[in-house]
Enzyme design. Structure first.
Site, PDB file in Angstrom:
ATOM      1  N   ILE A 195       0.856  -1.187   0.000  1.00  0.00           N
ATOM      2  CA  ILE A 195       0.000   0.000   0.000  1.00  0.00           C
ATOM      3  C   ILE A 195       0.893   1.237   0.000  1.00  0.00           C
ATOM      4  O   ILE A 195       1.725   1.406   0.899  1.00  0.00           O
ATOM      5  CB  ILE A 195      -0.939   0.016   1.232  1.00  0.00           C
ATOM      6  CG1 ILE A 195      -1.615  -1.355   1.412  1.00  0.00           C
ATOM      7  CG2 ILE A 195      -1.957   1.133   1.105  1.00  0.00           C
ATOM      8  CD1 ILE A 195      -2.409  -1.831   0.225  1.00  0.00           C
ATOM      9  N   GLU A 250      -3.543   1.929  -2.405  1.00  0.00           N
ATOM     10  CA  GLU A 250      -3.068   3.295  -2.193  1.00  0.00           C
ATOM     11  C   GLU A 250      -3.820   3.990  -1.068  1.00  0.00           C
ATOM     12  O   GLU A 250      -4.883   3.564  -0.645  1.00  0.00           O
ATOM     13  CB  GLU A 250      -3.215   4.113  -3.479  1.00  0.00           C
ATOM     14  CG  GLU A 250      -4.569   3.987  -4.202  1.00  0.00           C
ATOM     15  CD  GLU A 250      -5.770   4.435  -3.419  1.00  0.00           C
ATOM     16  OE1 GLU A 250      -5.692   5.508  -2.758  1.00  0.00           O
ATOM     17  OE2 GLU A 250      -6.802   3.734  -3.445  1.00  0.00           O
ATOM     18  N   GLY A 302     -10.590   2.059  -1.167  1.00  0.00           N
ATOM     19  CA  GLY A 302      -9.165   2.093  -1.466  1.00  0.00           C
ATOM     20  C   GLY A 302      -8.402   1.222  -0.496  1.00  0.00           C
ATOM     21  O   GLY A 302      -8.929   0.221  -0.003  1.00  0.00           O
ATOM     22  N   GLU A 303      -7.143   1.578  -0.235  1.00  0.00           N
ATOM     23  CA  GLU A 303      -6.279   0.831   0.699  1.00  0.00           C
ATOM     24  C   GLU A 303      -5.941  -0.576   0.213  1.00  0.00           C
ATOM     25  O   GLU A 303      -5.378  -1.368   0.961  1.00  0.00           O
ATOM     26  CB  GLU A 303      -6.924   0.686   2.087  1.00  0.00           C
ATOM     27  CG  GLU A 303      -7.303   1.944   2.786  1.00  0.00           C
ATOM     28  CD  GLU A 303      -7.972   1.692   4.126  1.00  0.00           C
ATOM     29  OE1 GLU A 303      -8.016   0.517   4.574  1.00  0.00           O
ATOM     30  OE2 GLU A 303      -8.449   2.646   4.746  1.00  0.00           O
ATOM     31  N   GLY A 304      -6.324  -0.938  -1.005  1.00  0.00           N
ATOM     32  CA  GLY A 304      -6.158  -2.316  -1.434  1.00  0.00           C
ATOM     33  C   GLY A 304      -7.231  -3.240  -0.906  1.00  0.00           C
ATOM     34  O   GLY A 304      -7.132  -4.469  -1.031  1.00  0.00           O
TER      35      GLY A 304
END
Length: 338
Positions: free
Chosen positions: A70, A162, A304-306
């Site tokens: 990340i 991200e 987000g954050e994967g």
């Protein structure tokens, strides 16, 4: 040592992409044909197994070591009110990742993923890309190399994600410049801005596109002018994974947008990638279509954050469990014609 010390090194990596092992795919397909099930009855799970076989170079692919990488960065365009949150939230969330309190911590643990968080100069946002390139050549190369450094050669799978307030605006700009169409078709609410916020984002991206209209349309120039450090790092990680033959699971709109300028020039860049999910951000479905990727999941996620990609790893694990664990017709003593 820096993986991308020069623009020429980046261009060379993009021009010399590895290919999957066709013999391994054929052997995996032959195994699929002998498993105790009607041909094709596991649908996409069978395709995933073949995909993984090709990139691991074996008819029996496994996931014993996998990582969620990340990347976090800040964006100068936030001065235009494009996000529902201040830029300081990026650092706060990185601290939350370190403390184990974020969604990606829980989901990476569930999927058996080693979590690596790479924060890129959070105290030094990119330039406001309506006025200047977001990054200098050196800054963009450093971000690309930071992404590559997060990829270990013994990984069986890489998830990329991200964190960066303002990065859905940068992602929309990258897509608009790489693939065309109206700016409005790529801009969405991101962190949850209202209609007025979306209108501001459209205006900001329009100005950025106009500001850089005369710049070269090469992948590197588009990435450095309209991207961000965390976005460039994703591109570097994906390129390094390709060099090493490691399959990649992409997350949402921003993660996929990191590949937009690369894919516009070299569509094969996504051949070793799986789209973990299709997010609720309006431009993501359109972007996946342009990248030639069919998402594994559609769960209306937009964190987000994967996070979506981490959930999708469960599907990949299921595909390999069936592929490697099922008996063949001969082993089960079942007539194949039945």
């Amino acid at each position: 040592m820096s993986r991308f010390p020069t623009v020429a090194a980046f261009d060379c990596a993009l021009a010399n992409l590895s290919a999957p092992d066709r013999a391994a795919i054929a052997a995996a397909r032959a195994r699929q044909d002998q498993l105790t099930k009607p041909a094709g009855s596991l649908g996409r799970l069978e395709e995933i197994a073949l995909f993984m076989a090709g990139w691991q170079g074996t008819p029996h692919p496994v996931i014993e070591r996998a990582r969620a990488a990340i990347f976090a960065g800040n964006h100068g365009c936030v001065v235009h009110g494009v996000s529902a949150f201040p830029a300081s939230v990026t650092a706060t969330m990185v601290a939350n990742f370190a403390a184990g309190g974020a969604a990606i911590n829980a989901l990476a643990g569930m999927a058996g993923l080693d979590l690596k968080v790479v924060a890129l100069d959070l105290d030094r946002p990119t330039a406001d890309f309506t006025l200047a390139p977001a990054m200098s050549e050196a800054e963009c190369l450093a971000a690309l190399s930071a992404g590559a450094a997060a990829v270990d050669p013994d990984l069986h799978l890489l998830v990329v994600g991200e964190m960066g307030i303002g990065n859905s605006t940068a992602a929309a700009a990258l897509c608009a410049r790489a693939f065309g169409s109206t700016v409005a078709s790529w801009v969405g609410p991101g962190t949850g801005v209202d209609a007025a916020g979306v209108a501001r984002k459209i205006g900001v991206v329009d100005r950025a596109i106009a500001r850089h209209a005369d710049a070269p349309h090469s992948p590197f120039e588009t990435l450095r002018r309209l991207g961000g450090r965390e976005i460039a790092a994703i591109g570097g990680a994906v390129l390094e994974a390709r060099r090493l033959g490691i399959a990649v699971v992409l997350d949402g709109f921003i993660t996929c947008a990191a590949l937009a300028p690369l894919a516009a020039a070299v569509p094969a860049i996504t051949d070793h990638c799986l789209a973990g999910h299709c997010s609720a951000e309006p431009g993501h479905a359109r972007l996946l279509d342009r990248l030639g990727l069919e998402p594994l999941l559609r769960l209306d996620m937009r964190l987000g954050e994967g996070s979506g990609a981490a959930v999708a790893v469960g599907v990949i694990l299921a595909a390999l469990a069936a592929h490697n664990g099922m008996a063949t017709f001969a082993q089960a003593g079942v007539a194949q014609s039945l």
